[in-house]
Design an enzyme around this catalytic site. Sequence first.
Site, mmCIF file in Angstrom:
data_model
loop_
_atom_site.group_PDB
_atom_site.id
_atom_site.type_symbol
_atom_site.label_atom_id
_atom_site.label_comp_id
_atom_site.label_asym_id
_atom_site.label_seq_id
_atom_site.Cartn_x
_atom_site.Cartn_y
_atom_site.Cartn_z
ATOM 1 N N CYS A 1 44.500 178.615 19.454
ATOM 2 C CA CYS A 1 45.712 179.415 19.314
ATOM 3 C C CYS A 1 46.612 179.255 20.547
ATOM 4 C CB CYS A 1 45.286 180.875 19.133
ATOM 5 S SG CYS A 1 46.429 181.790 18.153
ATOM 6 N N ASN B 1 44.678 173.112 15.154
ATOM 7 C CA ASN B 1 45.307 174.417 15.235
ATOM 8 C C ASN B 1 46.818 174.174 15.345
ATOM 9 O OD1 ASN B 1 45.929 177.209 15.900
ATOM 10 N ND2 ASN B 1 43.758 177.408 16.402
ATOM 11 N N THR B 2 47.587 175.217 15.563
ATOM 12 C CA THR B 2 49.046 175.070 15.529
ATOM 13 C C THR B 2 49.595 174.414 16.793
ATOM 14 O OG1 THR B 2 49.199 177.321 16.330
ATOM 15 C CG2 THR B 2 49.419 176.988 13.959
ATOM 16 N N CYS C 1 70.084 148.472 -8.189
ATOM 17 C CA CYS C 1 70.925 148.834 -7.048
ATOM 18 C C CYS C 1 72.190 149.555 -7.534
ATOM 19 C CB CYS C 1 71.300 147.565 -6.280
ATOM 20 S SG CYS C 1 72.411 147.874 -4.902
ATOM 21 N N CYS D 1 75.365 151.653 -3.113
ATOM 22 C CA CYS D 1 75.786 152.728 -2.198
ATOM 23 C C CYS D 1 75.936 152.199 -0.781
ATOM 24 C CB CYS D 1 74.789 153.886 -2.233
ATOM 25 S SG CYS D 1 73.175 153.474 -1.531
ATOM 26 N N CYS E 1 71.534 150.805 2.532
ATOM 27 C CA CYS E 1 70.602 149.839 3.135
ATOM 28 C C CYS E 1 71.339 148.927 4.110
ATOM 29 C CB CYS E 1 69.893 149.028 2.048
ATOM 30 S SG CYS E 1 70.999 148.078 0.993
ATOM 31 N N CYS F 1 70.557 148.829 8.022
ATOM 32 C CA CYS F 1 70.097 147.567 8.617
ATOM 33 C C CYS F 1 71.036 147.116 9.741
ATOM 34 C CB CYS F 1 69.977 146.493 7.541
ATOM 35 S SG CYS F 1 69.137 145.003 8.127
ATOM 36 N N CYS G 1 60.762 145.764 8.302
ATOM 37 C CA CYS G 1 60.567 147.065 8.959
ATOM 38 C C CYS G 1 60.502 148.228 7.981
ATOM 39 C CB CYS G 1 61.666 147.302 9.985
ATOM 40 S SG CYS G 1 63.298 147.615 9.264
ATOM 41 N N CYS H 1 66.991 153.978 0.953
ATOM 42 C CA CYS H 1 67.503 153.755 -0.403
ATOM 43 C C CYS H 1 67.252 154.979 -1.283
ATOM 44 C CB CYS H 1 66.829 152.527 -1.021
ATOM 45 S SG CYS H 1 67.364 152.225 -2.720
#
Lengths: 418, 75
Positions: free
Chosen positions: A135, A200-201, A342, A345, A348, A352, A382, A389
């Site tokens: 804790c 624990n946290t 695709c 949009c 990617c 990149c 990578c 995407c």
Amino acid sequence: MADLSINFAGIKSMNPFWLASGPPTNSGYQVQRAFEAGWGGAVWKTLGDPIVNVTSRFSALHYNGQRVAGFNNIELITDRPLDVNLREIAETKKKFPKQVIIASLMVEPVQEKWHEIVKKVEDVGVDGLELNFGCPHGMAERGMGSASGQVPELVEKQTSWAKEAAETPVIVKLTPNITDITATAYAASQGGADAISLINTINSLMGIDLDTWNTIPNVAGKGTHGGYCGPAVKPIALSMVGECARQTDSNIPISGIGGIGTWRDAAEFMLMGATGLQVCTAAMHHGFRIVEDMIDGLNNYLDEKGLASVMDLVGRSVPKYRDWGDLDLNHRVVARINQDQCIHCNKCHIACEDGAHQCIEMYTDKNGKPALKVREEDCVGCNLCSIVCPVDGAIDMIEKPGEEPMTWNERQALLNTL
Amino acid sequence: MHEYKIFLKEKKQIDELMEQGCQIVSVKENLNGAFVQFRPIDEEALDQVNTLRLLTPDSRKYFTNQLRLKRQVKN
């Protein structure tokens, strides 16, 4: 239907799902409701000298529409007298003899105090003990919890004191607020621990209110660091479980804790070496009945995999979790954009260009429409484009044939022969 | 950026030296890249040392794979 029962350091449980020590295991009423819902066991909220709490105590990180992606608390151990807790533990054990009750314990680092509390809780029939060395808030300022758990010598010594008096298995709960958790895991095993539980946290401050400049949460305008848990900590917990599981000098059983909320999380922790599992935040968020989905899901998964017992999962991914130097430098994957899927949009391309290796080109196809393609020879594989995407299946990572495997360690050994 | 083109240039240099009968005799890797020293196997030309400075990670992999390959053939 697969066998979900486990044997965790000699403790037999009908399934691997235990409630972790925390607010959901504060009383007999709660633990009995949990057992009715199907939990295999519960680690009773930490027993020790009753404390005084503050309000408020909890805060949460909601991220992009997901409620409680992370959770923070500054609540301390039990605020109820030991005899009240012990009476409720005895009642619960009598009503639910097949379910596991573990007593979480926290006392000052004094041998007699450990002997005293161990004997008292074992007298009411607990199945095991969990030493709370994790804790991070409040109790640590008094020399207990993570203040003890960050010092391997104190972990070893206090574990040995508990073991001197204990007749049931002793589980040592480890703090993640340490550079190398395997050091305290090893200390616990040297002290005679029958098992370890982690994590624990994690030390945390949830945020700052930009109008009042108060911390979140705050207590009359003042705040303090708390313990972070919930889905956001799962990758950290999984890594630490894996680090402990792959230590070759100790094969101590592990109870996995940290962000487990679904059967998938459960399966991952078991594959990474946990024999048992503990859940807290997900039960606080969704209620005890989430265990039904976890049991069903795990059962179905085992059936799909043709496994007769959940114990067959334990540790299967541990040999695959290695040091970086053991990874194959010659392994090669590249991104490939599926033009049919695709939506153009360009996320990617931007990712990149700005965050990776500038190998996704924009062009106009033969129909005059804008399109994207990967220059595979420059792609380092990578994964960033497939991560950003928004369309599942629009970018695949394709494996390319390469040279024979060679790790960094093998490479350096070869160069050292020159 | 077309790092692959730089790699191809460096690979060609490595291949040419290997084809000329040179072998890798020393590798020094530092902040500026890998400096790979080639020397002819032919005893009469032992003083002809060529050092390549390799900039790309693919070249650093490539010469190591070539070195291993030569060792495997030798053994």
